[in-house]
Design a protein around this motif. Structure first.
Motif, PDB file in Angstrom:
ATOM      1  N   ASN A 310       0.869  -1.196   0.000  1.00 56.23           N
ATOM      2  CA  ASN A 310       0.000   0.000   0.000  1.00 56.23           C
ATOM      3  C   ASN A 310       0.891   1.225   0.000  1.00 56.23           C
ATOM      4  N   ARG A 311       0.347   2.317  -0.481  1.00 54.67           N
ATOM      5  CA  ARG A 311       1.095   3.583  -0.466  1.00 54.67           C
ATOM      6  C   ARG A 311       0.814   4.290   0.849  1.00 54.67           C
ATOM      7  N   PHE A 312       1.897   4.756   1.488  1.00 51.15           N
ATOM      8  CA  PHE A 312       1.753   5.459   2.764  1.00 51.15           C
ATOM      9  C   PHE A 312       2.951   6.375   2.948  1.00 51.15           C
ATOM     10  N   ALA A 313       2.814   7.272   3.893  1.00 51.97           N
ATOM     11  CA  ALA A 313       3.898   8.214   4.182  1.00 51.97           C
ATOM     12  C   ALA A 313       4.928   7.528   5.067  1.00 51.97           C
ATOM     13  N   LEU A 314       6.177   7.531   4.611  1.00 49.79           N
ATOM     14  CA  LEU A 314       7.238   6.874   5.374  1.00 49.79           C
ATOM     15  C   LEU A 314       7.408   7.510   6.746  1.00 49.79           C
ATOM     16  N   VAL A 337      16.739  10.897  15.828  1.00 45.65           N
ATOM     17  CA  VAL A 337      16.481  11.947  14.835  1.00 45.65           C
ATOM     18  C   VAL A 337      15.742  11.354  13.649  1.00 45.65           C
ATOM     19  N   ASP A 338      14.600  11.987  13.288  1.00 45.19           N
ATOM     20  CA  ASP A 338      13.843  11.604  12.089  1.00 45.19           C
ATOM     21  C   ASP A 338      14.164  12.605  10.986  1.00 45.19           C
ATOM     22  N   ASP A 339      14.933  12.153  10.005  1.00 48.31           N
ATOM     23  CA  ASP A 339      15.343  13.032   8.901  1.00 48.31           C
ATOM     24  C   ASP A 339      14.707  12.596   7.579  1.00 48.31           C
ATOM     25  N   THR A 340      13.537  11.936   7.660  1.00 52.00           N
ATOM     26  CA  THR A 340      12.863  11.498   6.434  1.00 52.00           C
ATOM     27  C   THR A 340      12.036  12.652   5.881  1.00 52.00           C
ATOM     28  N   PRO A 341      11.958  12.802   4.552  1.00 50.46           N
ATOM     29  CA  PRO A 341      11.133  13.873   3.957  1.00 50.46           C
ATOM     30  C   PRO A 341       9.669  13.722   4.377  1.00 50.46           C
ATOM     31  N   ALA A 342       9.048  14.817   4.768  1.00 46.80           N
ATOM     32  CA  ALA A 342       7.688  14.776   5.304  1.00 46.80           C
ATOM     33  C   ALA A 342       6.679  14.265   4.282  1.00 46.80           C
ATOM     34  N   GLY A 343       6.825  14.611   3.033  1.00 49.67           N
ATOM     35  CA  GLY A 343       5.839  14.206   2.033  1.00 49.67           C
ATOM     36  C   GLY A 343       6.228  12.998   1.213  1.00 49.67           C
ATOM     37  N   MET A 344       7.226  12.268   1.645  1.00 49.61           N
ATOM     38  CA  MET A 344       7.701  11.127   0.866  1.00 49.61           C
ATOM     39  C   MET A 344       6.769   9.928   1.038  1.00 49.61           C
ATOM     40  N   MET A 345       6.162   9.503  -0.080  1.00 46.91           N
ATOM     41  CA  MET A 345       5.254   8.359  -0.088  1.00 46.91           C
ATOM     42  C   MET A 345       5.989   7.149  -0.695  1.00 46.91           C
ATOM     43  N   ILE A 346       5.855   6.006  -0.036  1.00 47.30           N
ATOM     44  CA  ILE A 346       6.468   4.793  -0.575  1.00 47.30           C
ATOM     45  C   ILE A 346       5.390   3.721  -0.700  1.00 47.30           C
ATOM     46  N   ALA A 348       4.832  -0.137   0.039  1.00 48.22           N
ATOM     47  CA  ALA A 348       5.386  -1.288   0.748  1.00 48.22           C
ATOM     48  C   ALA A 348       4.334  -1.796   1.732  1.00 48.22           C
ATOM     49  N   ASP A 349       4.727  -2.795   2.517  1.00 52.96           N
ATOM     50  CA  ASP A 349       3.892  -3.293   3.599  1.00 52.96           C
ATOM     51  C   ASP A 349       4.281  -2.521   4.853  1.00 52.96           C
ATOM     52  N   ALA A 350       3.371  -1.683   5.351  1.00 54.92           N
ATOM     53  CA  ALA A 350       3.702  -0.788   6.455  1.00 54.92           C
ATOM     54  C   ALA A 350       4.090  -1.564   7.714  1.00 54.92           C
ATOM     55  N   GLU A 351       3.390  -2.655   8.009  1.00 50.88           N
ATOM     56  CA  GLU A 351       3.687  -3.417   9.215  1.00 50.88           C
ATOM     57  C   GLU A 351       5.061  -4.073   9.132  1.00 50.88           C
ATOM     58  N   GLN A 352       5.378  -4.648   7.976  1.00 55.87           N
ATOM     59  CA  GLN A 352       6.686  -5.291   7.819  1.00 55.87           C
ATOM     60  C   GLN A 352       7.812  -4.271   7.839  1.00 55.87           C
ATOM     61  N   LEU A 353       7.600  -3.122   7.209  1.00 54.54           N
ATOM     62  CA  LEU A 353       8.640  -2.098   7.219  1.00 54.54           C
ATOM     63  C   LEU A 353       8.851  -1.564   8.637  1.00 54.54           C
ATOM     64  N   TYR A 354       7.767  -1.445   9.400  1.00 54.29           N
ATOM     65  CA  TYR A 354       7.897  -1.023  10.798  1.00 54.29           C
ATOM     66  C   TYR A 354       8.779  -2.012  11.572  1.00 54.29           C
ATOM     67  N   ARG A 355       8.561  -3.296  11.340  1.00 53.76           N
ATOM     68  CA  ARG A 355       9.364  -4.304  12.019  1.00 53.76           C
ATOM     69  C   ARG A 355      10.834  -4.189  11.638  1.00 53.76           C
ATOM     70  N   PHE A 450      23.115   1.119   8.278  1.00 53.63           N
ATOM     71  CA  PHE A 450      22.435   0.077   7.506  1.00 53.63           C
ATOM     72  C   PHE A 450      21.634   0.730   6.388  1.00 53.63           C
ATOM     73  N   LEU A 451      21.626   0.058   5.234  1.00 55.70           N
ATOM     74  CA  LEU A 451      20.940   0.599   4.051  1.00 55.70           C
ATOM     75  C   LEU A 451      19.804  -0.340   3.647  1.00 55.70           C
ATOM     76  N   ILE A 452      18.592   0.222   3.523  1.00 52.07           N
ATOM     77  CA  ILE A 452      17.430  -0.507   3.018  1.00 52.07           C
ATOM     78  C   ILE A 452      17.122   0.015   1.617  1.00 52.07           C
ATOM     79  N   GLN A 453      16.984  -0.900   0.669  1.00 52.59           N
ATOM     80  CA  GLN A 453      16.664  -0.538  -0.711  1.00 52.59           C
ATOM     81  C   GLN A 453      15.357  -1.226  -1.106  1.00 52.59           C
ATOM     82  N   LEU A 454      14.370  -0.416  -1.480  1.00 53.74           N
ATOM     83  CA  LEU A 454      13.069  -0.925  -1.898  1.00 53.74           C
ATOM     84  C   LEU A 454      12.823  -0.538  -3.356  1.00 53.74           C
ATOM     85  N   PRO A 455      12.596  -1.501  -4.249  1.00 54.16           N
ATOM     86  CA  PRO A 455      12.409  -1.171  -5.670  1.00 54.16           C
ATOM     87  C   PRO A 455      11.016  -0.597  -5.939  1.00 54.16           C
ATOM     88  N   LYS A 456      10.932   0.225  -6.960  1.00 55.05           N
ATOM     89  CA  LYS A 456       9.644   0.758  -7.389  1.00 55.05           C
ATOM     90  C   LYS A 456       8.992  -0.109  -8.460  1.00 55.05           C
TER      91      LYS A 456
END
Length: 466
Positions: A310-314, A337-346, A348-355, A450-456
């Motif tokens: 689903n699309r959601f705000a990171l 520190v949260d340095d993620t862009p405020a309007g960045m939509m990705i 993915a699976d929100a629950e899995q990414l949270y984990r 650590f680097l996470i890479q998610l394809p579009k």
């Protein structure tokens, strides 16, 4: 027996010894023939001495001299005069002439082999040099029957001797190979079978004892392999036990969390500002825990469920992670520190990414708290036309070398005492389920990233699902 190593070695030894004897026999038979003919020339020269003093010898004496010498006639050349010293009737024409005045070895070998295989009686002429300078040349004629008989008798003696040498040599080598090679190999095979009967038992691992260098290296390599396999089997058992324990715990924990959900429904109705602000986060945390317990019970195996995209705000997911970790930090001097862009939509699976993000931040927080020194954990993100990237960076002590080498291995990649390393393995599996990747970008005294890479691309996700 022919299929065994010692049996084949015995057979090959006999064959090679016989081959060596053949190579010895060929020049030997040539030498025997040459000596035989030279002896006939010497006897002929001795027999002809009687005619040098007295030309008038009887026919009977002449025939006796020739018979004792084993020849038909003798021709001497002395003082440039060629003279027939002794002579008798020749039974057949002369078939061939051989000159023994300095022939090559190949000529002697060829003539000997030809005579050895030709059973037909012949009359041949032999030319040689007289002994003791008793002339310039001597010629004799003789039959080949006695020559061939002598050569055959000599060859049979050589054959008997060769067989005896072959059998004795092969027997000694058989015993030596049986004691020095076959027995260590049998011990090696027995050790392998013994380990095969109980690979989980570390006492069954082979102990290198061979004195042969190559076999010793094989034993050492096998010992290393068996130790690794035993270690992996123990890990497998631990994972199986852990899986069973997790399923049981998840079952009971789900019931407890379900009750907690009922209480949070009441808390949400509170008018206290602080409670109203924290209640939604508490509800979300309990909901995630319940879903995780249900997923564990539903699958009951190591594989994770396919991501629900689903699309959601990171920033929402990162905010939940930071809020949860701040409660665990307490009064410790750790800056999240949260340095993620405020309007960045990705997507993915929100629950899995949270984990995944939660596991990485939690690992960093535990490593930093263990040092007792102030530090910072930062979560930042970026995107390109092909992928989204998320980095979890800290200013902690860095990962130990052993942890870096076994980063994604259960029970080996843990950076702290008592850890299992399963968090990173679960995170990697979840990200790869998205068609992406999780990797250690850097680690050292200045911190870890650590680097996470998610394809579009949906194609990448489809390949990961397969």
């Amino acid at each position: 027996m022919i299929k065994s190593l010692s049996g084949r070695f015995l057979l090959l030894t006999i064959i090679f010894v016989m081959l060596a004897e053949v190579l010895i026999f060929v020049p030997s038979i040539a030498r025997f023939r040459e000596d035989y003919l030279l002896a006939r020339l010497e006897r002929a020269q001795i027999a002809s001495l009687a005619t040098l003093e007295n030309d008038m010898i009887s026919v009977e004496t002449e025939e006796e001299l020739l018979r004792n010498a084993g020849i038909y006639n003798v021709v001497l050349r002395r003082d440039q005069v060629r003279r027939l010293a002794l002579s008798t009737t020749i039974p057949s024409p002369i078939h061939e002439t051989f000159d023994l005045r300095g022939p090559s070895a190949w000529v002697l070998i060829g003539d000997a082999l030809h005579r050895f295989v030709d059973p037909e009686p012949r009359v041949i002429r032999i030319i040689g040099n007289p002994v003791n300078d008793a002339g310039t040349l001597i010629e004799v004629t003789l039959g080949t029957a006695s020559l061939r008989d002598a050569m055959v008798s000599y060859g049979l003696n050589i054959l008997r001797l060769s067989l005896l040498i072959s059998v004795v040599t092969a027997g000694l080598l058989f015993v030596a190979v049986q004691w020095g090679l076959v027995r260590p190999i049998n011990n090696f095979v027995s050790a392998m079978k013994d380990y095969q009967s109980a690979p989980e038992d570390a006492r069954k691992v082979i102990k290198p004892t061979a004195s042969i260098t190559e076999l010793r290296e094989a034993e050492e390599a096998l010992a290393t392999l068996e130790e690794q396999l035993t270690h992996l089997l123990k890990q497998k058992d631990r994972l199986a036990q852990l899986g069973g324990a997790v399923s049981k715990i998840s079952h009971d924990l789900r019931n407890i969390l379900t009750s907690a959900q009922l209480f949070t429904d009441r808390i949400e109705m509170s008018e206290d500002p602080t409670v109203a602000r924290l209640a939604p986060k508490l509800v979300n945390s309990i909901t995630r825990a319940v879903n995780l317990c249900e997923a564990t019970l539903a699958f009951g195996r190591a594989e994770e469920a396919a991501p629900s995209l689903n699309r959601f705000a990171l920033a929402d997911v990162v905010g939940d992670v930071i809020a949860s970790e701040q409660l665990a930090v307490g009064d410790f001097a750790l800056d999240l520190v949260d340095d993620t862009p405020a309007g960045m939509m990705i997507r993915a699976d929100a629950e899995q990414l949270y984990r995944v993000v939660g596991n990485l931040v939690r690992n960093a927080r535990q490593a930093i708290v263990a040092t007792g020194k102030p530090a910072q954990i930062m979560i930042c993100a970026d995107e390109t036309p092909n992928e989204w990237t998320i980095r979890i960076k800290d200013t902690g002590p860095g990962l130990p070398p052993k942890a870096q080498e076994n980063l994604f291995k259960a029970f080996e990649g843990n950076a702290r005492k008592g850890g299992t390393g399963l968090g990173l393995i679960i995170s990697l599996e979840l990200i790869r389920g998205h068609g992406g990747d999780l990797s250690l970008e850097a680690s050292g005294p200045e911190g870890t990233c650590f680097l996470i890479q998610l394809p579009k691309s949906d194609l990448t996700l489809a390949a990961a699902a397969e």
